[in-house]
Scaffold this active site. Structure first.
Site, mmCIF file in Angstrom:
data_model
loop_
_atom_site.group_PDB
_atom_site.id
_atom_site.type_symbol
_atom_site.label_atom_id
_atom_site.label_comp_id
_atom_site.label_asym_id
_atom_site.label_seq_id
_atom_site.Cartn_x
_atom_site.Cartn_y
_atom_site.Cartn_z
ATOM 1 N N HIS A 43 0.799 -1.148 0.101
ATOM 2 C CA HIS A 43 0.043 0.071 0.038
ATOM 3 C C HIS A 43 0.957 1.229 -0.076
ATOM 4 O O HIS A 43 1.736 1.467 0.974
ATOM 5 C CB HIS A 43 -0.962 -0.075 1.254
ATOM 6 C CG HIS A 43 -2.097 -0.840 1.353
ATOM 7 N ND1 HIS A 43 -1.835 -2.326 1.401
ATOM 8 C CD2 HIS A 43 -3.459 -0.675 1.357
ATOM 9 C CE1 HIS A 43 -3.051 -2.771 1.441
ATOM 10 N NE2 HIS A 43 -3.868 -1.823 1.402
ATOM 11 N N ASN A 58 8.106 -3.906 3.980
ATOM 12 C CA ASN A 58 6.855 -3.517 4.172
ATOM 13 C C ASN A 58 6.106 -4.209 5.422
ATOM 14 O O ASN A 58 5.477 -3.314 5.941
ATOM 15 C CB ASN A 58 6.177 -4.344 3.037
ATOM 16 C CG ASN A 58 4.503 -3.694 2.923
ATOM 17 O OD1 ASN A 58 4.186 -2.939 3.185
ATOM 18 N ND2 ASN A 58 3.897 -5.047 2.479
#
Length: 319
Positions: free
Chosen positions: A144, A176
């Protein structure tokens, strides 16, 4: 900051996540009086704001960033609940994604990521679209750019973060699911001091010096057939507002390698001058914000991460 600034972009040593891959020399003259955005930028910003005004949320206003200037490309501009993005058809990744967080938006609970699904963005022509199957067994997370955790205030806002136009391939363990997640948490914690925080996030594809002394841009492309570029780095431009109309604005620019980064690495190691992000991305940020109002974020607050244990097993199951 001196007019002539050596901007050091930290980069992708797999061992440390902090080896130097590029040095940019910039000479930035004092900014003239703020210029009005170009007509395409005015049109894009206006359309984005009109779309947002038709949405029910009054908690956030990502289009508010454009009062300081429009970053760049207007192609494939997507305005959704809680975010605005510009998509790069060549790399199948966004140029940038803008979000707005406030103490109220983070405190309001109305969405749950367990009800969200990753989605291909059908507003992008099929031949230029990032596909769900491109990530299958790629070894990368669907990372994201606007995190789902910033958009819990409604299910619609949460769902908007799951479009692939808000995604880039990111290294999972060590980035991440670790350091990058701690960095996102740092951004949220800024709302304990600032009532309004605007964040622009996007990928970079930076050169690396090869043994022959020449600099080349090289990146992996995932998918079968190859479709989505894997960024070498990611940037965030943070704009923290004190809530007043013409008050000071704290600005921070960060560039992180798309690689494992040890949690012991200081966040300040990834702070760069704003013009470094501009040169590397081909975008322009905050050109309509007077220099007199700009403050350096990491001189106003302490820029560091708080290491927290995230449920990576649960998160990995959705990647």
């Amino acid at each position: 900051m001196s007019k002539t600034t050596l901007g050091l972009i930290a980069a992708a040593s797999a061992a440390t996540g902090a080896a130097c891959t590029a040095i940019f020399l910039s000479s930035r003259k004092p900014a003239p009086a703020p210029a009005q955005p170009s007509p395409p930028a005015n049109i894009a910003a206006g359309l984005a704001r009109q779309k947002l005004e038709r949405q029910p949320s009054t908690l956030v206003d990502p289009a508010g960033l454009f009062r300081y200037g429009f970053p760049g490309p207007v192609n494939d501009l997507a305005t959704r609940h809680a975010l605005i993005s510009s998509y790069d058809r060549r790399t199948r990744n966004p140029h940038w994604v803008v979000e707005h967080i406030t103490p109220e938006s983070l405190a309001t609970k109305g969405g749950d990521r367990k009800h969200s699904q990753f989605l291909e963005d059908e507003s992008v022509p099929e031949m230029f679209r990032a596909k769900l199957h491109d990530y299958f067994r790629s070894g990368y997370d669907r990372g994201h750019q606007v995190p789902a955790a910033d958009c819990k205030f409604s299910q619609e806002a949460m769902d908007a973060t799951f479009y692939l136009t808000n995604m880039c391939p990111q290294v999972g363990e060590g980035f991440n699911r670790d350091y990058w997640a701690h960095f996102e948490d740092f951004c949220r914690r800024l709302t304990t001091k600032y009532p309004s925080v605007r964040i622009v996030t996007g990928p970079l594809y930076l050169p690396k010096q090869h043994p022959d002394g020449k600099w080349r841009v090289s990146y992996e492309v995932i998918g079968n057939p190859p479709n989505i570029a894997v960024p070498t780095h990611f940037y965030k431009v943070i704009v923290a507002e004190d809530g007043s109309t013409n008050g000071p604005v704290a600005v921070g620019a960060f560039v992180l390698p798309n690689a494992r980064i040890t949690n012991k690495t200081p966040l300040t190691e990834f702070v760069v001058p704003l013009e470094i992000v501009e040169r590397a991305s081909g975008l322009e940020f905050l050109k309509a914000l007077p220099n007199a109002r700009m403050k350096e974020l990491c001189q106003e607050i302490q820029c560091d991460i708080t290491v927290r244990e995230f449920n990576n097993a649960k998160k990995a199951a959705k990647l």
